[in-house]
Design an enzyme around this catalytic site. Structure first.
Site, short mmCIF file in Angstrom:
data_model
loop_
_atom_site.label_atom_id
_atom_site.label_comp_id
_atom_site.label_asym_id
_atom_site.label_seq_id
_atom_site.Cartn_x
_atom_site.Cartn_y
_atom_site.Cartn_z
N CYS A 33 4.98 -5.72 -19.49
CA CYS A 33 3.94 -4.92 -18.84
C CYS A 33 4.03 -4.98 -17.32
O CYS A 33 3.21 -4.39 -16.63
CB CYS A 33 2.55 -5.34 -19.31
SG CYS A 33 2.13 -7.02 -18.83
N ASP A 40 5.15 -11.28 -11.67
CA ASP A 40 5.00 -12.71 -11.37
C ASP A 40 6.20 -13.52 -11.84
O ASP A 40 6.60 -14.47 -11.19
CB ASP A 40 3.70 -13.26 -11.98
CG ASP A 40 2.51 -12.98 -11.07
OD1 ASP A 40 2.62 -13.29 -9.87
OD2 ASP A 40 1.52 -12.43 -11.53
N HIS A 86 0.83 -1.21 0.00
CA HIS A 86 0.00 0.00 0.00
C HIS A 86 0.86 1.26 0.00
O HIS A 86 0.57 2.22 -0.69
CB HIS A 86 -0.87 0.04 1.27
CG HIS A 86 -2.07 -0.82 1.16
ND1 HIS A 86 -2.68 -1.38 2.26
CD2 HIS A 86 -2.80 -1.20 0.09
CE1 HIS A 86 -3.72 -2.07 1.85
NE2 HIS A 86 -3.81 -1.99 0.56
C1 PEP Z 1 2.90 -9.15 -13.76
O1 PEP Z 1 2.81 -10.21 -13.13
O2 PEP Z 1 3.99 -8.57 -13.99
C2 PEP Z 1 1.70 -8.49 -14.27
C3 PEP Z 1 1.76 -7.45 -15.07
O3 PEP Z 1 0.51 -8.97 -13.82
P1 PEP Z 1 -0.07 -8.60 -12.36
O4 PEP Z 1 0.88 -7.64 -11.71
O5 PEP Z 1 -1.41 -8.04 -12.59
O6 PEP Z 1 -0.07 -9.95 -11.72
MG MG Z 2 0.90 -11.26 -13.06
#
Ligand code: PEP
Ligand code: MG
Length: 547
Positions: free
Chosen positions: A475, A428, A187
């Protein structure tokens, strides 16, 4: 002259600041558990009044909250506090003879174990519950819950961790933040990023900071410099580089709400539309028509260009109540992301149709968008094939998958003819590559996106994708760091998608470098032995590069 010392953590933002330390007082311990001397009815009444008071406080704070992220966090907390299930549980414990404070702690304990079982982002919600318990007990014991900040001066707030209620009390005197806990997705990091307050989180040496000490917060270097000078900090060091005609690769934006979409300026489309964020508070499954309305609204509010909509990434850090996923021992390794398509096939089919319908109707209004879909958490070529087939059957022309699980990085060449693009989720991918829970501040250092092992993996993904002619973007949060975005270009990544508040800085630096400068920065970063050296090496390469 006082000696200069450096504390390491994880930086949030790019601007460096220098100010005096002000320690945020820690919460007092909760009272010991005790039985009621007043009877269940009195205890339940006391607690009902406390909850009503807290709800009023939330209403006022939500009204006063100037930014959307904070408002959303407060709204979620307020919903927890007024949840009738919580009131029922508390009543049961009062009827078993506990006093109001004890009944509240027992009921929240049950709620917490449910949430902890769900893991991920729900782990952060556990901290929300702690805060609610703390505020209610403070009110019941007649204590004020307001933290008083000085009215003049500039301060760096230092705390073990901060709750959203803490951060809402911040006035203009707060120019920086250091927390011992937290991580890149805590947060504190989210709120500081969206309020433009430079911060260093997961700073294990934060205990060494004392009131009145002068410190420099240098988020770009992920450092707190005790007795440092601003000149020693990095800041927007690239401003002197000449600007070229266009960014070296496409810069897109990540969007998770209509407000986010409306905030996107300058980006070449949306590289990640996180659809699950629309449903976190839905107790029953939305109908297809309700979904169409939601997607239409966000598509209409966002930029023109390619819009990559990610299908539901439910489970683990994004629990969705109506899917009934149940409790798992290790939710980050469980039924999540695209795996949910097998357990909730109706939602999956509805969602693909709803996205297509919304895309067609928004395009029909004249908006220049091309909507494609991608699936989260794909582990095998077979899963990619199934998704691709389902999406094309609904009418999507461009279909992609996210690269977040190390297994899929080993079979990129087999994705030729299956998908049109790949998008790397570094959040991830880091979690699974380093075996480090992305919401556990104790392992946050491993999740630093400058880790050379991650950079090497990104390079091999980019190389393998190029060999079979598949475009590959990033991303994850890595793409929101301007210097790291340059390194991504050098590693062979063909587009980046950054958070809306980072798009301008990423665009700016990517408009001042060419591919060969980026390659040099990437080569240097990848061969470093730790994230700090990787970042320093990339920066040094750019500074000394003269084409
Ligand atoms: C990621 O895992 O980098 C991603 C963009 O997905 P999220 O952060 O929504 O899991
Ligand atoms: Mg992800």
């Amino acid at each position: 002259m006082a000696s200069v010392r450096i504390l390491e953590g994880i930086g949030v933002g790019t601007r460096a600041v220098r100010a005096e330390v002000l320690r945020w007082s820690a919460c007092k311990p909760l009272p010991a558990m005790s039985k009621s001397e007043l009877g269940a009815e009195v205890e339940v009444n006391t607690l009902t009044k406390a909850i009503a008071n807290l709800e009023n406080q939330y209403v006022a704070k939500i009204k006063a909250a100037s930014d959307k992220d904070l408002r959303e966090i407060l709204e979620a907390q307020s919903a927890f506090a007024s949840d009738p299930e919580l009131a029922d549980m508390v009543k049961d414990f009062c009827e078993q003879g506990w006093d109001a404070a004890s009944a509240l702690q027992l009921a929240m304990g049950e709620f917490k174990s449910l949430l902890e079982g769900a893991g991920g982002e729900f782990g952060e919600r556990v901290a929300d519950l702690d805060e609610i318990v703390y505020r209610l007990i403070q009110w019941m014991s007649g204590e004020s819950d307001e933290t008083i900040l000085p009215t003049t001066g500039s301060f760096v707030i230092v705390a073990d961790d901060l709750t959203p209620m803490d951060t809402i009390a911040f006035t203009d005197v707060v120019v920086g933040v250091v927390t011992k806990g937290g991580g890149p997705t805590s947060h504190t990091a989210i709120v500081c990023r969206s309020r433009g307050i430079p911060a260093v989180v997961a700073c294990s040496g934060a205990d060494n900071l004392v009131n009145g000490q002068m410190v420099v917060i240098d988020p770009d270097a992920s450092q707190v410099i005790i007795n440092g000078e601003l000149e020693s900090a990095t800041g927007d060091w690239w401003a002197a580089r000449p600007r070229l005609s266009a960014p070296v690769i496409q810069v897109m934006a990540n969007v998770g709400s209509v407000a986010d979409a409306a905030k996107v300026h300058g980006a070449d489309g949306v590289g990640l539309l996180r659809t699950e964020l629309f449903f976190l508070d839905h107790k029953v499954s939305p109908t297809r028509a309700q979904q169409v309305k939601i997607y239409e609204e966000v598509l209409a509010a966002g930029p023109d260009g390619e819009i990559i909509v990610r299908t539901l990434d439910a489970g683990s850090d994004k629990p969705i109540a109506f899917l009934g996923l149940g409790r798992e021992e290790n939710p980050a390794l469980g039924v999540r992301g695209q795996r949910v398509a097998a357990t909730s096939p109706e939602f999956f089919a509805d969602q693909l149709h709803a996205i297509k319908q919304a895309a067609d109707s928004v395009k029909a209004t004249g908006k220049k968008i091309e909507v494609s879909v991608m699936a989260p958490m794909i582990a095998t070529v077979e899963e990619a094939e199934q998704f691709s087939k389902a999406a094309r059957a609904v009418g999507f022309v461009r279909v992609g998958i996210m690269i977040e699980i190390p297994a899929i990085t080993q079979v990129i060449s087999q994705l030729k003819g299956v998908v049109d693009f790949l998008s790397i989720g570094t959040n991830d991918l880091s979690q699974y590559l380093f075996a480090a829970d992305r919401v556990n501040s104790g392992v946050a250092a491993l999740l630093n996106p400058w880790q050379p092992a991650l950079l090497s993996l990104l390079e091999s993904i980019a190389t393998d994708s190029a060999k079979v002619g598949i475009k590959v973007g990033v991303c994850g949060e890595a793409a929101s760091d301007p210097l790291l975005a340059v390194v991504l270009v050098g590693l062979g990544i063909t587009s980046v998608s950054a958070s809306p508040s980072s798009v301008a800085a990423v665009l700016d630096l990517l408009s001042r470098v060419d591919e060969s400068a980026a390659r040099e920065a990437a080569t240097n970063a990848r061969s470093a032995n730790n994230p700090r050296d990787a970042k320093a090496a990339a920066k040094a390469a750019l500074e000394s590069y003269h084409g």
